[in-house]
Design a protein around this motif. Structure first.
Motif, PDB file in Angstrom:
ATOM      1  N   ALA A  65       0.850  -1.209   0.000  1.00 48.66           N
ATOM      2  CA  ALA A  65       0.000   0.000   0.000  1.00 48.66           C
ATOM      3  C   ALA A  65       0.877   1.249   0.000  1.00 48.66           C
ATOM      4  O   ALA A  65       0.624   2.220  -0.709  1.00 48.66           O
ATOM      5  CB  ALA A  65      -0.905  -0.016   1.224  1.00 48.66           C
ATOM      6  N   LYS A  66       1.959   1.202   0.776  1.00 44.17           N
ATOM      7  CA  LYS A  66       2.872   2.354   0.859  1.00 44.17           C
ATOM      8  C   LYS A  66       3.436   2.692  -0.516  1.00 44.17           C
ATOM      9  O   LYS A  66       3.772   3.844  -0.817  1.00 44.17           O
ATOM     10  CB  LYS A  66       4.008   1.988   1.820  1.00 44.17           C
ATOM     11  CG  LYS A  66       5.098   3.013   1.996  1.00 44.17           C
ATOM     12  CD  LYS A  66       6.173   2.445   2.925  1.00 44.17           C
ATOM     13  CE  LYS A  66       7.453   3.278   2.878  1.00 44.17           C
ATOM     14  NZ  LYS A  66       8.534   2.622   3.636  1.00 44.17           N
ATOM     15  N   ARG A  67       3.538   1.694  -1.372  1.00 46.47           N
ATOM     16  CA  ARG A  67       4.079   1.889  -2.731  1.00 46.47           C
ATOM     17  C   ARG A  67       2.974   2.064  -3.762  1.00 46.47           C
ATOM     18  O   ARG A  67       3.237   2.081  -4.971  1.00 46.47           O
ATOM     19  CB  ARG A  67       4.982   0.710  -3.103  1.00 46.47           C
ATOM     20  CG  ARG A  67       6.284   0.731  -2.320  1.00 46.47           C
ATOM     21  CD  ARG A  67       6.977  -0.618  -2.283  1.00 46.47           C
ATOM     22  NE  ARG A  67       8.286  -0.493  -1.630  1.00 46.47           N
ATOM     23  CZ  ARG A  67       8.441  -0.512  -0.304  1.00 46.47           C
ATOM     24  NH1 ARG A  67       7.360  -0.638   0.495  1.00 46.47           N
ATOM     25  NH2 ARG A  67       9.640  -0.391   0.240  1.00 46.47           N
ATOM     26  N   GLY A  68       1.749   2.161  -3.273  1.00 45.67           N
ATOM     27  CA  GLY A  68       0.644   2.411  -4.194  1.00 45.67           C
ATOM     28  C   GLY A  68       0.350   1.235  -5.105  1.00 45.67           C
ATOM     29  O   GLY A  68      -0.202   1.385  -6.189  1.00 45.67           O
ATOM     30  N   LEU A  69       0.740   0.025  -4.669  1.00 41.83           N
ATOM     31  CA  LEU A  69       0.463  -1.158  -5.493  1.00 41.83           C
ATOM     32  C   LEU A  69      -0.992  -1.569  -5.283  1.00 41.83           C
ATOM     33  O   LEU A  69      -1.544  -1.437  -4.189  1.00 41.83           O
ATOM     34  CB  LEU A  69       1.422  -2.297  -5.113  1.00 41.83           C
ATOM     35  CG  LEU A  69       2.916  -1.960  -5.215  1.00 41.83           C
ATOM     36  CD1 LEU A  69       3.757  -3.181  -4.814  1.00 41.83           C
ATOM     37  CD2 LEU A  69       3.299  -1.474  -6.614  1.00 41.83           C
TER      38      LEU A  69
END
Ligand code: HGY
Ligand code: MN
Ligand code: MN
Length: 427
Positions: A65-69
């Motif tokens: 989520a932190k990487r916007g995946l």
């Protein structure tokens, strides 16, 4: 592709993603270093769909989520974390990743190194301004070790149809719980377990990075290697049946003790493997029933792990072991049954892809592995390659498994190099 999110993260403390400086592989692994420690054996014990593995799933979900995946967890419990192309196409995806489950007393790197390196590789690609022309997906496959339900690579076998789904549903763990029951408790609908041809069709290339298991790269003075093949391997259960009885009231001449037969079989397994050059055979698990100190066992179950580069030789080793086991058991007034639990044939990785990796990583030696991997299952369906990261001890499936921080980062950089080439060049 049907999917759902395992919504169990609500009752698991999500590890807050680290803010601040870029993540390193070593840093990511240190974040999970307290999850699933095996107090009994040392190392880690992270069985699939256990609290420990769910904590690791939550950790991965937070970092994805932190990487916007764009994350989905599919019908078989496989987690897919997508870095979509600007136009959102889904086919011909480049997939990388590994597993988070472990063997009992396992090391810190077997599985998690591949997942952590994939997360850092995404960071490297973004920092380098790579604009993928193919989707990049990080995958986390459940039950690679087969250490809870007995079948290696259960998640990728379900995905690809390489296991009969009814058999998968009825696999039992050591508590007697079936995979279907445990899956249902984990938010997975057992009736939906099974092949996912739509998802499989979207995978164009699979690359798995894994800790080296065995001693090679340290001697070749290289931090990263490229996989050529996986040794064929299988698991069989031998059940030796005798007469349960009292340890004190049963004369030695009146016994049909399966433990004695089992001891002879274990020694014979070692001798039979030695008689077949290149073969490896192991008994790492032996369970007397009922297992009382003052009780002559009525049955002893032992598990054989046998491997050889030539699948015919593996089969011959097992046939020989069974013939000898029958003779040894009969001499003790016992009987023995053999049940095949999990077989993976020798796999050679895609030659063109392997050569492409060698061009990208000219210093990386090409090496075969004696360990099984999800890459071995997927290699039958999509072009697949593996990268190995130096393990100075060569030891694995043990707390002594090790990767030094610099090599861990070198592995992530090598993975990013390979992914960058695949993401911006078709094929
Ligand atoms: O057993 C193996 O070879 C792998 O580590 N699952
Ligand atoms: Mn592994
Ligand atoms: Mn392993």
């Amino acid at each position: 592709m049907e999917d759902f999110i395992i919504d169990r993260v609500d009752n698991i403390t999500l590890l807050p993603p680290r803010s601040g400086p870029a993540d390193t592989v070593a840093g990511l692994l240190s974040e999970i270093s307290r999850i699933g420690t095996d107090q009994q054996h040392g190392g880690y014990w992270r069985p699939v769909f256990s609290t420990a593995e769910f904590d690791l799933r939550a950790w991965f979900l937070a970092h994805a989520a932190k990487r916007g995946l764009d994350v989905t967890t599919d019908r078989n419990g496989v987690i897919w974390a997508w870095w979509h192309t600007p136009d959102g196409r889904t086919g011909n995806a480049v997939v990388t990743g590994s597993h988070l489950d472990s063997v009992p007393g396992g090391g810190a790197f077997d599985g998690p190194l591949g997942v952590a390196s994939a997360l850092v590789a995404v960071d490297i690609l973004r920092a380098d301004g790579v604009r993928p022309e193919r989707p990049l997906v990080i995958a986390v496959f459940p039950e690679e070790e087969g250490s809870r339900f007995g079948v290696a690579c259960l998640g990728t076998r379900l995905l690809t149809g390489a296991i009969d789904v009814d058999r998968a549903r009825t696999l039992r763990d050591r508590n007697g719980d079936t995979f279907a029951e445990v899956a249902a408790r984990s938010g997975i609908d057992p009736s939906r377990l099974g092949p996912d041809p739509q998802m499989l069709a979207q995978i164009g290339t699979f690359i798995e990075l894994h800790v080296e298991q065995g001693r090679d790269l340290i001697d070749r003075k290289q931090p990263v290697g490229i996989g050529s093949s996986i040794l064929g391997h299988g698991r069989w259960r031998l059940s030796v049946t005798g007469q349960g009885n009292h340890a004190g009231t049963t004369l030695m001449t009146d016994r049909r003790d399966p433990m004695i037969a089992a001891a002879g079989i274990v020694m014979d397994i070692r001798d039979t493997a030695r008689a077949h050059p290149g073969a490896r055979a192991t008994v790492g698990r032996l369970e007397p029933v009922p297992g009382g100190t003052n009780v002559i066992a009525s049955r002893v179950d032992l598990w054989l792990d046998a491997r050889h580069p030539d699948d015919e030789v593996t089969a011959s080793v097992v046939t020989t072991i069974l013939a000898h086991a029958r003779r040894i058991s009969a001499a003790e007034g016992c009987t023995v049954e053999l049940t095949e639990e999990s077989v993976s044939r020798t796999v050679d990785f895609d030659g063109a892809l392997r050569d492409r990796l060698s061009l990208l990583l000219p210093d990386a030696p090409v090496q075969h592995t004696g360990a099984g991997h999800d890459a071995g299952i997927l290699a039958r369906f999509v072009p697949t390659a593996m990268l190995f990261v130096r393990n100075p001890t060569g030891v694995s499936h043990s707390p002594e498994e090790y990767v030094d921080d610099n090599d861990a980062e070198a592995g992530a950089r090598a993975l990013a190099r390979v992914l960058a080439d695949l993401l911006v060049r078709a094929g």
